[in-house]
Write a protein that holds these residues in place. Structure first.
Motif, PDB file in Angstrom:
ATOM      1  N   ALA A 192       0.830  -1.204   0.000  1.00  0.00           N
ATOM      2  CA  ALA A 192       0.000   0.000   0.000  1.00  0.00           C
ATOM      3  C   ALA A 192       0.865   1.253   0.000  1.00  0.00           C
ATOM      4  O   ALA A 192       0.473   2.284  -0.559  1.00  0.00           O
ATOM      5  N   VAL A 193       2.043   1.181   0.618  1.00  0.00           N
ATOM      6  CA  VAL A 193       2.963   2.324   0.625  1.00  0.00           C
ATOM      7  C   VAL A 193       3.577   2.506  -0.758  1.00  0.00           C
ATOM      8  O   VAL A 193       3.636   3.625  -1.285  1.00  0.00           O
ATOM      9  N   PHE A 194       4.025   1.394  -1.357  1.00  0.00           N
ATOM     10  CA  PHE A 194       4.671   1.480  -2.678  1.00  0.00           C
ATOM     11  C   PHE A 194       3.706   1.984  -3.740  1.00  0.00           C
ATOM     12  O   PHE A 194       3.935   3.005  -4.393  1.00  0.00           O
ATOM     13  N   PHE A 195       2.593   1.265  -3.926  1.00  0.00           N
ATOM     14  CA  PHE A 195       1.654   1.628  -4.982  1.00  0.00           C
ATOM     15  C   PHE A 195       0.752   2.789  -4.587  1.00  0.00           C
ATOM     16  O   PHE A 195       0.115   3.394  -5.451  1.00  0.00           O
ATOM     17  N   GLY A 196       0.706   3.083  -3.291  1.00  0.00           N
ATOM     18  CA  GLY A 196      -0.081   4.226  -2.847  1.00  0.00           C
ATOM     19  C   GLY A 196       0.411   5.541  -3.418  1.00  0.00           C
ATOM     20  O   GLY A 196      -0.341   6.519  -3.492  1.00  0.00           O
ATOM     21  N   ARG A 197       1.656   5.582  -3.845  1.00  0.00           N
ATOM     22  CA  ARG A 197       2.199   6.787  -4.471  1.00  0.00           C
ATOM     23  C   ARG A 197       1.428   7.156  -5.728  1.00  0.00           C
ATOM     24  O   ARG A 197       1.373   8.316  -6.127  1.00  0.00           O
ATOM     25  N   PHE A 198       0.781   6.182  -6.364  1.00  0.00           N
ATOM     26  CA  PHE A 198       0.044   6.428  -7.598  1.00  0.00           C
ATOM     27  C   PHE A 198      -1.446   6.654  -7.369  1.00  0.00           C
ATOM     28  O   PHE A 198      -2.192   6.869  -8.313  1.00  0.00           O
ATOM     29  N   ILE A 199      -1.892   6.578  -6.111  1.00  0.00           N
ATOM     30  CA  ILE A 199      -3.308   6.717  -5.785  1.00  0.00           C
ATOM     31  C   ILE A 199      -3.470   7.921  -4.871  1.00  0.00           C
ATOM     32  O   ILE A 199      -2.811   8.010  -3.823  1.00  0.00           O
ATOM     33  N   ALA A 200      -4.356   8.847  -5.244  1.00  0.00           N
ATOM     34  CA  ALA A 200      -4.467  10.132  -4.541  1.00  0.00           C
ATOM     35  C   ALA A 200      -4.663   9.961  -3.040  1.00  0.00           C
ATOM     36  O   ALA A 200      -3.971  10.608  -2.236  1.00  0.00           O
ATOM     37  N   LEU A 201      -5.582   9.110  -2.630  1.00  0.00           N
ATOM     38  CA  LEU A 201      -5.870   8.955  -1.206  1.00  0.00           C
ATOM     39  C   LEU A 201      -4.648   8.477  -0.435  1.00  0.00           C
ATOM     40  O   LEU A 201      -4.272   9.064   0.593  1.00  0.00           O
ATOM     41  N   LEU A 202      -3.989   7.430  -0.929  1.00  0.00           N
ATOM     42  CA  LEU A 202      -2.841   6.879  -0.222  1.00  0.00           C
ATOM     43  C   LEU A 202      -1.598   7.755  -0.372  1.00  0.00           C
ATOM     44  O   LEU A 202      -0.708   7.698   0.480  1.00  0.00           O
ATOM     45  N   ARG A 203      -1.521   8.544  -1.430  1.00  0.00           N
ATOM     46  CA  ARG A 203      -0.380   9.450  -1.565  1.00  0.00           C
ATOM     47  C   ARG A 203      -0.362  10.450  -0.413  1.00  0.00           C
ATOM     48  O   ARG A 203       0.693  10.875   0.040  1.00  0.00           O
ATOM     49  N   ILE A 204      -1.530  10.828   0.062  1.00  0.00           N
ATOM     50  CA  ILE A 204      -1.634  11.758   1.183  1.00  0.00           C
ATOM     51  C   ILE A 204      -1.491  11.037   2.520  1.00  0.00           C
ATOM     52  O   ILE A 204      -0.849  11.539   3.446  1.00  0.00           O
ATOM     53  N   LEU A 205      -2.069   9.834   2.626  1.00  0.00           N
ATOM     54  CA  LEU A 205      -2.192   9.174   3.925  1.00  0.00           C
ATOM     55  C   LEU A 205      -1.171   8.068   4.181  1.00  0.00           C
ATOM     56  O   LEU A 205      -1.087   7.579   5.307  1.00  0.00           O
ATOM     57  N   ALA A 206      -0.416   7.639   3.176  1.00  0.00           N
ATOM     58  CA  ALA A 206       0.460   6.470   3.351  1.00  0.00           C
ATOM     59  C   ALA A 206       1.449   6.640   4.501  1.00  0.00           C
ATOM     60  O   ALA A 206       1.592   5.751   5.345  1.00  0.00           O
ATOM     61  N   GLY A 207       2.137   7.777   4.546  1.00  0.00           N
ATOM     62  CA  GLY A 207       3.123   8.000   5.604  1.00  0.00           C
ATOM     63  C   GLY A 207       2.503   8.040   6.987  1.00  0.00           C
ATOM     64  O   GLY A 207       2.864   7.236   7.868  1.00  0.00           O
ATOM     65  N   PRO A 208       1.568   8.976   7.232  1.00  0.00           N
ATOM     66  CA  PRO A 208       0.942   9.034   8.557  1.00  0.00           C
ATOM     67  C   PRO A 208       0.241   7.738   8.948  1.00  0.00           C
ATOM     68  O   PRO A 208       0.301   7.311  10.106  1.00  0.00           O
ATOM     69  N   MET A 209      -0.434   7.099   7.994  1.00  0.00           N
ATOM     70  CA  MET A 209      -1.153   5.865   8.304  1.00  0.00           C
ATOM     71  C   MET A 209      -0.188   4.743   8.677  1.00  0.00           C
ATOM     72  O   MET A 209      -0.427   3.979   9.614  1.00  0.00           O
ATOM     73  N   ALA A 210       0.927   4.627   7.946  1.00  0.00           N
ATOM     74  CA  ALA A 210       1.915   3.594   8.261  1.00  0.00           C
ATOM     75  C   ALA A 210       2.483   3.808   9.656  1.00  0.00           C
ATOM     76  O   ALA A 210       2.700   2.855  10.408  1.00  0.00           O
ATOM     77  N   GLY A 211       2.736   5.068  10.021  1.00  0.00           N
ATOM     78  CA  GLY A 211       3.229   5.356  11.369  1.00  0.00           C
ATOM     79  C   GLY A 211       2.205   5.027  12.434  1.00  0.00           C
ATOM     80  O   GLY A 211       2.529   4.432  13.467  1.00  0.00           O
ATOM     81  N   ALA A 212       0.947   5.423  12.187  1.00  0.00           N
ATOM     82  CA  ALA A 212      -0.115   5.167  13.162  1.00  0.00           C
ATOM     83  C   ALA A 212      -0.347   3.673  13.360  1.00  0.00           C
ATOM     84  O   ALA A 212      -0.682   3.232  14.463  1.00  0.00           O
ATOM     85  N   LEU A 213      -0.157   2.893  12.287  1.00  0.00           N
ATOM     86  CA  LEU A 213      -0.363   1.440  12.370  1.00  0.00           C
ATOM     87  C   LEU A 213       0.899   0.700  12.803  1.00  0.00           C
ATOM     88  O   LEU A 213       0.931  -0.526  12.815  1.00  0.00           O
ATOM     89  N   LYS A 214       1.953   1.458  13.141  1.00  0.00           N
ATOM     90  CA  LYS A 214       3.209   0.885  13.652  1.00  0.00           C
ATOM     91  C   LYS A 214       3.872  -0.069  12.654  1.00  0.00           C
ATOM     92  O   LYS A 214       4.435  -1.103  13.040  1.00  0.00           O
ATOM     93  N   VAL A 215       3.813   0.264  11.371  1.00  0.00           N
ATOM     94  CA  VAL A 215       4.555  -0.504  10.371  1.00  0.00           C
ATOM     95  C   VAL A 215       6.049  -0.328  10.650  1.00  0.00           C
ATOM     96  O   VAL A 215       6.501   0.802  10.872  1.00  0.00           O
ATOM     97  N   PRO A 216       6.858  -1.394  10.679  1.00  0.00           N
ATOM     98  CA  PRO A 216       8.298  -1.231  10.929  1.00  0.00           C
ATOM     99  C   PRO A 216       8.920  -0.233   9.953  1.00  0.00           C
ATOM    100  O   PRO A 216       8.689  -0.321   8.740  1.00  0.00           O
ATOM    101  N   TYR A 217       9.708   0.699  10.492  1.00  0.00           N
ATOM    102  CA  TYR A 217      10.205   1.791   9.650  1.00  0.00           C
ATOM    103  C   TYR A 217      11.074   1.292   8.507  1.00  0.00           C
ATOM    104  O   TYR A 217      11.035   1.839   7.411  1.00  0.00           O
TER     105      TYR A 217
END
Length: 206
Positions: free
Chosen positions: A113-138
């Protein structure tokens, strides 16, 4: 897009690169801004000789990677509460419905979702904050973030640049038509990238 292109045209190349990096960086941090439109507009200017496609691509990549990383840090520290506060501030782009959709995408696709989210408007905005909030390993996040940002930035810039340059050569006597064709090609390319991203995410899930 024409308004953004005309606005950028008033600046020297180095300032254009800084604007591209800044807008894409802020968008990647979770602030709804026209990052993709700015990238396409700056690329079309480089076709006209205003700046370099390399400069645009490097600035966009840096903005995407750094912005997503800052967004990740904010999300990890503030959690979903921070995203909800952003949603109240930008209900049209980051409301509860959008947050639920983004969480669903992360639940299904993980770091894809982080990789391909760059091409999708919603995830392009939310990928970083959402990954942090969900505690995805950095470390996993950074790999997906950097590779997605590079592919998105360089892929978009060079496809649009090559098409626009060809249009300029073929229609040199009708520069307005060349610019129009390049704009249409840029939009079509963006839509194609979005389609491929969604398809790849679906494949990864299967």
């Amino acid at each position: 897009m024409e308004a953004v292109t005309a606005w950028l045209e008033a600046f020297p190349p180095m300032v254009i690169y800084l604007i591209v990096g800044l807008i894409i960086g802020l968008e990647s941090m979770g602030i709804p801004l026209p990052g993709e439109i700015t990238l396409v507009s700056a690329t079309l200017l480089s076709v006209k000789g205003i700046g370099s496609p390399w400069g645009v691509a490097i600035a966009a990549s840096a903005g995407a990677i750094i912005g997503d990383s800052i967004g990740y840090a904010f999300g990890k520290r503030g959690g979903r509460q921070m995203l909800e506060r952003l949603g109240r501030r930008f209900p049209k782009h980051l409301g509860e419905e959008q947050l639920i959709r983004a969480e669903g995408m992360f639940a299904r696709w993980g770091t894809w979702a982080v990789f391909f989210g760059r091409f999708i408007a919603l995830l392009r905005i939310l990928a970083g904050p959402m990954a942090g909030a969900l505690k995805v390993p950095y470390r996993k996040f950074l790999i997906a973030n950097a590779s997605g940002g590079l592919v998105w930035a360089f892929g978009t810039v060079w496809v649009i640049y090559w098409i626009g340059e060809a249009a300029e050569r073929w229609l040199s006597r009708f520069s307005w038509a060349a610019l129009g064709l390049a704009v249409v090609a840029g939009i079509a390319t963006t839509l194609w990238f979005k389609h491929r991203a969604k398809k790849a995410l679906s494949t990864a899930h299967d």
